[in-house]
Design an enzyme around this catalytic site. Structure first.
Site, short mmCIF file in Angstrom:
data_model
loop_
_atom_site.label_atom_id
_atom_site.label_comp_id
_atom_site.label_asym_id
_atom_site.label_seq_id
_atom_site.Cartn_x
_atom_site.Cartn_y
_atom_site.Cartn_z
N GLU A 1 9.71 5.23 -0.55
CA GLU A 1 10.10 3.96 -1.33
C GLU A 1 10.11 4.28 -3.01
O GLU A 1 9.24 4.64 -3.48
CB GLU A 1 8.95 2.34 -0.91
CG GLU A 1 8.95 2.33 0.86
CD GLU A 1 10.48 2.41 1.87
OE1 GLU A 1 11.68 2.11 0.96
OE2 GLU A 1 10.34 2.62 2.88
N CYS B 1 4.13 -3.54 5.16
CA CYS B 1 4.26 -2.00 4.02
C CYS B 1 4.65 -2.58 3.01
O CYS B 1 3.96 -2.26 1.97
CB CYS B 1 4.98 -1.54 4.70
SG CYS B 1 5.06 -0.73 6.54
N HIS C 1 7.21 6.22 4.36
CA HIS C 1 7.25 5.70 5.26
C HIS C 1 6.89 6.56 6.61
O HIS C 1 7.87 7.84 5.59
CB HIS C 1 8.45 4.13 5.78
CG HIS C 1 7.66 2.78 5.54
ND1 HIS C 1 8.77 2.00 4.57
CD2 HIS C 1 7.31 2.51 6.01
CE1 HIS C 1 8.21 1.30 4.81
NE2 HIS C 1 7.44 0.81 5.89
#
EC number: 3.4.19.3
Length: 206
Positions: free
Chosen positions: A78, A141, A165
């Protein structure tokens, strides 16, 4: 050197969460650095209460958060966390926020401070499907990633932090036609990511 690596408990009716299954399979030490493993609850309140205490207590050189992104075919690193909690699915406490900030008065977003593209490149060189992701969603998350980066910022720490992830494990995909990855491949991918963070820290003189 010390690295805090977290995974999540199961949620959404799943019996396992591949993020935690992979994290708990990591060695306790990688290239001389202590690996601290912690399982987070899939609750908005839990991550906002637990992560700040954990980060301030352990004062790690890096924090690598991991979570399940069912439906994604690869490991995704991310780039950014946003100050929004908005969910169509309740968390494990039954809480379903709508357009709420993770922290009132905090910045709109934080960028990951781990080497996102270098990690993806190293994973792909190891023949592990990987990509940069520009959205961690607005579920727990994202809240965890934002909480970690905000805690580090307001505490004046130099800790690097980011979120990775992972896909469903093969076990989870037995009864659903969704992309999946072997847990051992996920674990190997996390170990590669940790080593890339080490390289980044070493270059910066940690």
């Amino acid at each position: 050197m010390k690295v805090l690596v977290t995974g999540f408990e199961p949620f959404g009716g799943e019996e396992i969460n591949p993020s935690w299954e992979a994290v708990k399979g990591l060695p306790n030490e990688i290239e001389g650095a202590d690996i601290i493993k912690f399982q987070l609850p899939v609750t908005f309140s839990g991550v906002r209460e637990i992560l700040p205490r954990l980060i301030v207590k352990e004062r790690p050189d890096a924090v690598i958060l991991t979570g399940q992104a069912g439906g994604r075919p690869n490991i995704t690193v991310e780039r950014v966390a946003i100050n929004v909690m908005d969910s169509t699915m309740p968390d494990n406490e039954g809480y379903k926020p709508e357009d709420e900030p993770v922290f009132e008065g905090a910045p709109a977003a934080y960028f990951a401070t781990i080497p996102v593209k270098a990690i993806v490149k190293a994973l792909r060189e190891a023949k592990i499907p990987a990509a940069v992701s520009n959205t961690a969603g607005t579920y727990v998350c994202n809240a965890a990633m934002f909480t970690a980066l905000h805690t580090i910022e307001v505490s004046g720490m130099t800790t690097k932090a980011g979120f990775i992830h992972v896909p469903f494990s093969h076990e989870q995909a037995l009864d659903k036609p969704r992309p999946s990855m072997a847990l051992e491949t996920i674990r190997k991918g996390l170990e590669i990511a940790i080593k890339m963070v080490f390289e980044d820290l070493t270059r910066e003189g940690y």
